[in-house]
Motif scaffolding. Structure first.
Motif, PDB file in Angstrom:
ATOM      1  N   TYR A 283       1.411   9.003  -7.645  1.00 20.54           N
ATOM      2  CA  TYR A 283       0.873   7.834  -6.661  1.00 20.54           C
ATOM      3  C   TYR A 283      -0.612   7.775  -7.094  1.00 20.54           C
ATOM      4  N   HIS A 302     -11.081  -7.761   1.350  1.00 19.39           N
ATOM      5  CA  HIS A 302     -11.007  -8.382   3.010  1.00 19.39           C
ATOM      6  C   HIS A 302     -11.680  -7.720   4.110  1.00 19.39           C
ATOM      7  N   TYR A 321      -2.552  12.743   4.805  1.00 14.85           N
ATOM      8  CA  TYR A 321      -1.731  12.360   3.596  1.00 14.85           C
ATOM      9  C   TYR A 321      -1.162  13.777   3.048  1.00 14.85           C
ATOM     10  N   PHE A 354       7.277  -0.179  -5.991  1.00 15.52           N
ATOM     11  CA  PHE A 354       5.920  -0.585  -5.852  1.00 15.52           C
ATOM     12  C   PHE A 354       4.985  -0.749  -6.994  1.00 15.52           C
ATOM     13  N   PHE A 364       0.827 -12.248 -12.763  1.00 13.20           N
ATOM     14  CA  PHE A 364       1.041 -13.813 -12.456  1.00 13.20           C
ATOM     15  C   PHE A 364      -0.483 -14.412 -12.100  1.00 13.20           C
ATOM     16  N   SER A 395      -5.013 -22.043  -5.449  1.00 15.35           N
ATOM     17  CA  SER A 395      -4.415 -20.874  -5.765  1.00 15.35           C
ATOM     18  C   SER A 395      -2.862 -21.102  -6.044  1.00 15.35           C
ATOM     19  N   LYS A 396      -2.234 -19.995  -6.230  1.00 12.49           N
ATOM     20  CA  LYS A 396      -0.642 -19.973  -6.458  1.00 12.49           C
ATOM     21  C   LYS A 396      -0.135 -18.995  -5.691  1.00 12.49           C
ATOM     22  N   LEU A 397       1.010 -19.124  -5.135  1.00 11.49           N
ATOM     23  CA  LEU A 397       1.782 -18.392  -4.358  1.00 11.49           C
ATOM     24  C   LEU A 397       3.055 -18.056  -5.161  1.00 11.49           C
ATOM     25  N   MET A 398       3.400 -16.803  -5.626  1.00 11.11           N
ATOM     26  CA  MET A 398       4.607 -16.760  -6.537  1.00 11.11           C
ATOM     27  C   MET A 398       5.681 -16.440  -5.850  1.00 11.11           C
ATOM     28  N   ASN A 410       5.976  -4.794  -2.286  1.00 14.71           N
ATOM     29  CA  ASN A 410       5.366  -3.566  -2.533  1.00 14.71           C
ATOM     30  C   ASN A 410       4.951  -2.701  -1.475  1.00 14.71           C
ATOM     31  N   LEU A 442       1.230   1.659   9.819  1.00 11.27           N
ATOM     32  CA  LEU A 442      -0.019   0.865   8.914  1.00 11.27           C
ATOM     33  C   LEU A 442       0.449  -0.258   8.237  1.00 11.27           C
ATOM     34  N   LEU A 443       1.371  -0.137   7.550  1.00 13.68           N
ATOM     35  CA  LEU A 443       1.734  -1.485   6.422  1.00 13.68           C
ATOM     36  C   LEU A 443       2.598  -2.558   7.230  1.00 13.68           C
ATOM     37  N   ARG A 446      -0.478  -4.159   8.651  1.00 12.66           N
ATOM     38  CA  ARG A 446      -1.230  -4.796   7.592  1.00 12.66           C
ATOM     39  C   ARG A 446      -0.565  -6.179   7.210  1.00 12.66           C
ATOM     40  N   ARG A 453      -4.092 -13.919   8.142  1.00 13.29           N
ATOM     41  CA  ARG A 453      -5.512 -14.378   7.397  1.00 13.29           C
ATOM     42  C   ARG A 453      -4.769 -15.308   6.443  1.00 13.29           C
TER      43      ARG A 453
HETATM   44  P1  NDP Z   1      -1.200  -7.095  -1.325  1.00 10.34           P
HETATM   45  O1  NDP Z   1      -1.565  -6.435  -2.832  1.00 10.34           O
HETATM   46  O2  NDP Z   1       0.409  -7.461  -1.188  1.00 10.34           O
HETATM   47  O3  NDP Z   1      -2.196  -8.298  -1.460  1.00 10.34           O
HETATM   48  C1  NDP Z   1      -1.976  -9.122  -0.292  1.00 10.34           C
HETATM   49  C2  NDP Z   1      -2.591 -10.589  -0.972  1.00 10.34           C
HETATM   50  O4  NDP Z   1      -2.055 -11.049  -2.172  1.00 10.34           O
HETATM   51  C3  NDP Z   1      -2.755 -11.740  -0.078  1.00 10.34           C
HETATM   52  O5  NDP Z   1      -3.765 -11.635   1.000  1.00 10.34           O
HETATM   53  C4  NDP Z   1      -2.701 -12.882  -0.885  1.00 10.34           C
HETATM   54  O6  NDP Z   1      -4.001 -12.934  -1.373  1.00 10.34           O
HETATM   55  C5  NDP Z   1      -1.921 -12.310  -2.302  1.00 10.34           C
HETATM   56  N1  NDP Z   1      -0.609 -12.884  -1.986  1.00 10.34           N
HETATM   57  C6  NDP Z   1       0.395 -12.794  -1.071  1.00 10.34           C
HETATM   58  N2  NDP Z   1       1.626 -13.191  -1.479  1.00 10.34           N
HETATM   59  C7  NDP Z   1       1.455 -13.598  -2.711  1.00 10.34           C
HETATM   60  C8  NDP Z   1       2.328 -14.172  -3.576  1.00 10.34           C
HETATM   61  N3  NDP Z   1       3.546 -14.561  -3.320  1.00 10.34           N
HETATM   62  N4  NDP Z   1       1.960 -14.531  -4.955  1.00 10.34           N
HETATM   63  C9  NDP Z   1       0.695 -14.154  -5.415  1.00 10.34           C
HETATM   64  N5  NDP Z   1      -0.227 -13.891  -4.380  1.00 10.34           N
HETATM   65  C10 NDP Z   1      -0.054 -13.272  -3.128  1.00 10.34           C
HETATM   66  O7  NDP Z   1      -1.699  -6.045  -0.331  1.00 10.34           O
HETATM   67  P2  NDP Z   1      -2.513  -4.897  -0.239  1.00 10.34           P
HETATM   68  O8  NDP Z   1      -3.888  -4.918  -0.602  1.00 10.34           O
HETATM   69  O9  NDP Z   1      -2.734  -4.702   1.152  1.00 10.34           O
HETATM   70  O10 NDP Z   1      -1.831  -3.714  -1.025  1.00 10.34           O
HETATM   71  C11 NDP Z   1      -1.937  -3.591  -2.346  1.00 10.34           C
HETATM   72  C12 NDP Z   1      -1.235  -2.150  -2.477  1.00 10.34           C
HETATM   73  O11 NDP Z   1      -1.684  -0.997  -1.970  1.00 10.34           O
HETATM   74  C13 NDP Z   1       0.223  -2.135  -1.792  1.00 10.34           C
HETATM   75  O12 NDP Z   1       1.369  -1.982  -2.779  1.00 10.34           O
HETATM   76  C14 NDP Z   1       0.136  -1.209  -0.866  1.00 10.34           C
HETATM   77  O13 NDP Z   1       1.448  -0.744  -0.677  1.00 10.34           O
HETATM   78  C15 NDP Z   1      -0.883  -0.174  -1.131  1.00 10.34           C
HETATM   79  N6  NDP Z   1      -1.492   0.413  -0.101  1.00 10.34           N
HETATM   80  C16 NDP Z   1      -1.448   1.578   0.410  1.00 10.34           C
HETATM   81  C17 NDP Z   1      -2.191   2.238   1.173  1.00 10.34           C
HETATM   82  C18 NDP Z   1      -1.916   3.709   1.472  1.00 10.34           C
HETATM   83  O14 NDP Z   1      -2.740   3.938   2.353  1.00 10.34           O
HETATM   84  N7  NDP Z   1      -1.232   4.368   0.806  1.00 10.34           N
HETATM   85  C19 NDP Z   1      -2.928   1.432   2.124  1.00 10.34           C
HETATM   86  C20 NDP Z   1      -2.912   0.068   1.789  1.00 10.34           C
HETATM   87  C21 NDP Z   1      -2.240  -0.495   0.822  1.00 10.34           C
HETATM   88  P3  NDP Z   1      -4.765 -14.300  -1.690  1.00 10.34           P
HETATM   89  O15 NDP Z   1      -5.848 -14.618  -0.794  1.00 10.34           O
HETATM   90  O16 NDP Z   1      -5.707 -13.981  -3.044  1.00 10.34           O
HETATM   91  O17 NDP Z   1      -3.974 -15.286  -1.885  1.00 10.34           O
END
Ligand code: NDP
Length: 478
Positions: A283, A302, A321, A354, A364, A395-398, A410, A442-443, A446, A453
């Motif tokens: 990890y 953000h 952790y 993940f 994408f 922008s695009k949402l997949m 994820n 947390l998740l 989040r 947002r």
């Molecule tokens: P994501 O990587 O999921 O990013 C979310 C952003 O992705 C959204 O705000 C949006 O941003 C964009 N998005 C959402 N849906 C889509 C879609 N369908 N297609 C394209 N873009 C999309 O979130 P995180 O940044 O929170 O997490 C990243 C990784 O880090 C995750 O795997 C998480 O599990 C991990 N993590 C681990 C932590 C830990 O403490 N171990 C803490 C936090 C995160 P936009 O505005 O650009 O559209």
């Protein structure tokens, strides 16, 4: 180091935050990061966290030190009057200058690796994206540049660690475990110092005043941060440094120190300790291999930088952790082969979900949809949003691949991985399971925060997306 990059007028605006950003700007900026105004619920949550979080960390570490990792025993002893808070406090090892020296050397070493050694790894490791990289566009429209050299720092740090453990012997590999609670005080000092520094800096010399958010409530501003990307000079970025190092680089070293302690105490390292070390190292390595990609994640693009990230990265992350490894020092669990293989498979499948989910979105977005996901052109929803200056962007949402299964698959992979670390510790105590409980809170939080947002950013386009992919984490359930 060069002077911080704030102009005189920016400084004046920042000193008088009410004049800094107009209400139209607020409307746009409000779509990102933390809130502009604080309601009573948020304020109570913030004050409770500020007061409680340090004690939660102390409680878990002390429970291992004094109660063989039982989380209920200290509470029961307190309840029955067998002990008092002051007795528990007095029994815990206090601050020591030895720990302070170790920690100071550690932090200075990480700062030097971060700012003094430009990345070489991206020139020799195929597929690795290091060196100078652009971050995401900030709400005010800035694009920060970062020196991505976390993998290099991790490799150098661990090479030195192993060289010491097997050759030089400058210090014992159990050094981290042996100073665990004194180190807790040192990490707290740094965590509070950095949070206080960036809080004051936001008023006096912000890096970019247009990306600052002031609520006027000092508790909220202190905790959630005012500046978006505080920096000193061109390259010392607080968020990137504290997010990855010293906390995440320390994570694998802390685990190695716990394994060394098991070896010292019991003459062997158990398979559960090896599993925790290996799965968590995957990890951590993944984090550094993808450090450039993390510039586009919520933490970096953000969240504002305050106590939540500053103290959290210094204290919460390295101490909580790593609870599984700490637990296994006190309770050396040797799993049956079937259980060990089960935990390993769960951890690897979770990691695959993940990584692939994150990779699919990254691919994408990088190719603007001109790629193949699961052998086909990806399907997506086209959306638009506006920036502070009123400019419109697309922008695009997949909705293909794992992003068509659930909106945050994820996080699901991350949660399954967290569960695998806990399961490696068996079922006799609650303490190692704190991690999965915490990660779930947390998740999920989040996920809700991110969706809130995205909903204000994309408006009706977001609604079209949630209609197409109705579940957040687990299809059919949530
Ligand atoms: P994501 O990587 O999921 O990013 C979310 C952003 O992705 C959204 O705000 C949006 O941003 C964009 N998005 C959402 N849906 C889509 C879609 N369908 N297609 C394209 N873009 C999309 O979130 P995180 O940044 O929170 O997490 C990243 C990784 O880090 C995750 O795997 C998480 O599990 C991990 N993590 C681990 C932590 C830990 O403490 N171990 C803490 C936090 C995160 P936009 O505005 O650009 O559209």
């Amino acid at each position: 180091m060069a002077a911080p990059q704030a102009s005189g007028s920016a400084r004046r605006r920042a000193r008088n935050p009410a004049n800094g950003v107009g209400s139209a700007d607020k409307e746009q900026l409000g779509q990102w990061g933390r809130a502009w105004e604080v309601d009573w619920c948020s304020l109570i949550a913030v004050i409770s966290l500020l007061c409680l979080a340090p004690f939660i960390v102390f409680y878990f570490v002390m429970a291992c030190d004094q109660y063989q990792c039982s989380v209920t025993a200290p509470a029961l002893d307190l309840y029955s009057g067998k002990t008092s808070l002051s007795e528990i406090w007095n029994r815990a090892p206090s601050f020591s200058w030895t720990a302070a020296k170790i920690y100071a050397i550690w932090v200075v070493f990480q700062v030097l690796l971060y700012i003094c050694i430009p990345d070489v790894c991206h020139q020799v490791l195929p597929g690795y994206m290091g060196g100078v990289q652009d971050g995401a566009r900030t709400p005010a429209g800035h694009v920060n540049r970062y020196e991505i050299n976390g993998l290099q720092s991790w490799i150098l740090t661990h090479t030195l660690w192993f060289a010491n453990a097997y050759y030089f012997r400058w210090f014992s590999p159990t050094i981290i475990f042996d100073n665990w609670i004194p180190l807790l005080w040192c990490t707290n000092i740094l965590g509070y110092a950095v949070s206080t520094f960036v809080f004051i800096k936001a008023y006096l010399f912000p890096t970019n005043s247009k990306d600052c958010k002031f609520t006027g409530n000092i508790f909220y501003d202190y905790m959630m941060g005012i500046e978006f990307n505080p920096r000193i000079g061109k390259w010392f970025d607080f968020k990137l440094f504290f997010n990855g190092r010293p906390g995440i680089i320390a994570w694998t070293l802390v685990n190695l120190s716990f394994a060394a302690k098991q070896q010292e105490l019991y003459g062997q390292v158990t398979n559960s300790m090896i599993l925790v070390n290996v799965l968590q190292a995957i990890y951590v390595l993944d984090f550094f291999w993808n450090e450039a990609w993390y510039l586009k994640t919520i933490d970096i693009c953000h969240d504002h930088f305050g106590w939540y990230l500053g103290w959290g990265d210094c204290v919460w992350l390295p101490f909580l952790y790593t609870l599984q490894g700490l637990y296994l020092v006190y309770h050396p669990v040797q799993l049956s082969t079937a259980n060990a293989v089960g935990v390993l498979l769960l951890g690897l499948v979770a990691y695959y979900i993940f990584r692939m989910t994150n990779h699919q979105k990254d691919l994408f977005r990088r190719t603007e949809g001109k790629c193949t996901i699961w052998g086909r052109e990806p399907a997506y929803i086209q959306c638009s949003y506006s920036l502070v200056d009123g400019t419109k962007h697309r922008s695009k949402l997949m909705i293909s691949g794992f992003w068509g299964v659930a909106r945050h698959f994820n996080y699901t992979g991350d949660l399954l991985g967290s569960l695998s670390y806990c399961l490696a510790c068996g079922f006799s105590h609650l303490l190692p399971y704190f991690y999965i409980i915490y990660m779930t809170i947390l998740l999920v939080h989040r996920c809700v925060r991110d969706e809130h947002r995205c909903s204000s950013k994309y408006g009706k386009d977001w609604k079209r997306y949630t209609d197409a992919v109705p579940y957040r984490l687990v299809p059919g359930i949530f």
